[in-house]
Design a protein around this motif. Structure first.
Motif, PDB file in Angstrom:
ATOM      1  N   CYS A 185      14.098  -7.274 -18.319  1.00 28.10           N
ATOM      2  CA  CYS A 185      14.262  -5.954 -17.698  1.00 28.10           C
ATOM      3  C   CYS A 185      14.858  -4.946 -18.689  1.00 28.10           C
ATOM      4  O   CYS A 185      14.434  -3.785 -18.734  1.00 28.10           O
ATOM      5  CB  CYS A 185      15.144  -6.050 -16.454  1.00 28.10           C
ATOM      6  SG  CYS A 185      14.449  -7.079 -15.150  1.00 28.10           S
ATOM      7  N   THR A 240       5.075  -3.357 -31.320  1.00 29.47           N
ATOM      8  CA  THR A 240       5.905  -3.609 -30.141  1.00 29.47           C
ATOM      9  C   THR A 240       6.758  -4.855 -30.350  1.00 29.47           C
ATOM     10  O   THR A 240       7.945  -4.875 -30.018  1.00 29.47           O
ATOM     11  CB  THR A 240       5.030  -3.769 -28.876  1.00 29.47           C
ATOM     12  OG1 THR A 240       4.324  -2.544 -28.661  1.00 29.47           O
ATOM     13  CG2 THR A 240       5.868  -4.090 -27.656  1.00 29.47           C
ATOM     14  N   LEU A 270      11.806  -0.087 -24.014  1.00 25.86           N
ATOM     15  CA  LEU A 270      10.510   0.250 -24.609  1.00 25.86           C
ATOM     16  C   LEU A 270       9.596   0.999 -23.648  1.00 25.86           C
ATOM     17  O   LEU A 270       8.450   1.316 -23.995  1.00 25.86           O
ATOM     18  CB  LEU A 270       9.816  -1.017 -25.119  1.00 25.86           C
ATOM     19  CG  LEU A 270      10.590  -1.813 -26.176  1.00 25.86           C
ATOM     20  CD1 LEU A 270       9.781  -3.005 -26.641  1.00 25.86           C
ATOM     21  CD2 LEU A 270      10.998  -0.941 -27.346  1.00 25.86           C
ATOM     22  N   ASN A 271      10.094   1.258 -22.436  1.00 26.44           N
ATOM     23  CA  ASN A 271       9.317   1.975 -21.425  1.00 26.44           C
ATOM     24  C   ASN A 271       7.965   1.288 -21.177  1.00 26.44           C
ATOM     25  O   ASN A 271       6.911   1.921 -21.205  1.00 26.44           O
ATOM     26  CB  ASN A 271       9.122   3.445 -21.827  1.00 26.44           C
ATOM     27  CG  ASN A 271       8.699   4.305 -20.663  1.00 26.44           C
ATOM     28  OD1 ASN A 271       9.000   3.996 -19.505  1.00 26.44           O
ATOM     29  ND2 ASN A 271       7.989   5.382 -20.948  1.00 26.44           N
ATOM     30  N   MET A 272       8.058  -0.028 -20.943  1.00 27.73           N
ATOM     31  CA  MET A 272       6.872  -0.844 -20.700  1.00 27.73           C
ATOM     32  C   MET A 272       7.107  -1.685 -19.451  1.00 27.73           C
ATOM     33  O   MET A 272       8.239  -1.835 -19.006  1.00 27.73           O
ATOM     34  CB  MET A 272       6.583  -1.754 -21.900  1.00 27.73           C
ATOM     35  CG  MET A 272       6.186  -1.012 -23.159  1.00 27.73           C
ATOM     36  SD  MET A 272       5.984  -2.105 -24.586  1.00 27.73           S
ATOM     37  CE  MET A 272       4.558  -3.057 -24.086  1.00 27.73           C
ATOM     38  N   SER A 273       6.027  -2.263 -18.938  1.00 27.68           N
ATOM     39  CA  SER A 273       6.150  -3.114 -17.750  1.00 27.68           C
ATOM     40  C   SER A 273       6.737  -4.477 -18.136  1.00 27.68           C
ATOM     41  O   SER A 273       6.604  -4.929 -19.277  1.00 27.68           O
ATOM     42  CB  SER A 273       4.783  -3.315 -17.098  1.00 27.68           C
ATOM     43  OG  SER A 273       3.963  -4.128 -17.915  1.00 27.68           O
ATOM     44  N   LYS A 274       7.370  -5.127 -17.164  1.00 31.09           N
ATOM     45  CA  LYS A 274       7.908  -6.461 -17.405  1.00 31.09           C
ATOM     46  C   LYS A 274       6.809  -7.460 -17.789  1.00 31.09           C
ATOM     47  O   LYS A 274       7.018  -8.252 -18.710  1.00 31.09           O
ATOM     48  CB  LYS A 274       8.705  -6.944 -16.181  1.00 31.09           C
ATOM     49  CG  LYS A 274      10.022  -6.218 -16.036  1.00 31.09           C
ATOM     50  CD  LYS A 274      10.914  -6.623 -14.874  1.00 31.09           C
ATOM     51  CE  LYS A 274      10.439  -7.664 -13.939  1.00 31.09           C
ATOM     52  NZ  LYS A 274      11.326  -7.922 -12.798  1.00 31.09           N
ATOM     53  N   ALA A 288      12.141  -4.088 -21.260  1.00 32.26           N
ATOM     54  CA  ALA A 288      11.117  -3.238 -20.621  1.00 32.26           C
ATOM     55  C   ALA A 288      11.623  -1.809 -20.483  1.00 32.26           C
ATOM     56  O   ALA A 288      10.887  -0.849 -20.749  1.00 32.26           O
ATOM     57  CB  ALA A 288      10.727  -3.819 -19.263  1.00 32.26           C
ATOM     58  N   ALA A 289      12.880  -1.653 -20.069  1.00 36.47           N
ATOM     59  CA  ALA A 289      13.457  -0.309 -19.920  1.00 36.47           C
ATOM     60  C   ALA A 289      13.583   0.376 -21.276  1.00 36.47           C
ATOM     61  O   ALA A 289      13.275   1.565 -21.411  1.00 36.47           O
ATOM     62  CB  ALA A 289      14.823  -0.398 -19.233  1.00 36.47           C
TER      63      ALA A 289
END
Length: 126
Positions: A69, A53, A75-79, A72-73
């Motif tokens: 943001c 990651t 890598l499709n992960m949370s902030k 996160a978008a």
């Protein structure tokens, strides 16, 4: 011969058959070997870069400065998860950030980071 037997033979061939110390080589290497503090810091960088990651984040930041943001978008992960990874990358001086109002934009700390990344890819694909 089985694969295990071939590996054992290869390992045995990689070992010296006698014990001898080449003092001239030893003296030269002792003078030129990298100091322990530097090696310790290098190990820290390699440890941080051992996470896929974090490598994706480095790769993305090679292409563009990005905010949490955006990453996160991408890598499709949370902030919070991204922030955790960014903290590790910042602590080893691999990335830096700048604030623009309420937004923090991240980028590579210097051109050496891209060089390390590119060199590793070259090594893998050779």
């Amino acid at each position: 011969m089985s694969e295990n037997q071939e590996n054992m033979t290869d390992q045995e061939n990689a070992m010296c058959d006698i014990t001898i110390v080449h003092q001239d080589i030893l003296d030269k290497v002792k003078k030129e070997i990298t100091d322990d503090d530097t090696l310790y810091n290098m190990a820290g960088i390699f440890k941080v870069l051992s996470d896929p990651t974090r490598l994706k984040i480095i790769n993305a930041l090679m292409l563009s400065e990005m905010c949490v943001c955006d990453i996160a978008a991408l890598l499709n992960m949370s902030k919070p998860a991204i922030s955790h990874h960014l903290k590790s990358l910042r602590q080893t001086h691999l990335i830096k950030y700048r604030r623009d109002g309420k937004i923090a934009y991240y980028s590579l700390n210097d051109a050496h980071i891209k060089m390390m990344f590119d060199l590793c890819i070259t090594h893998i694909k050779k």
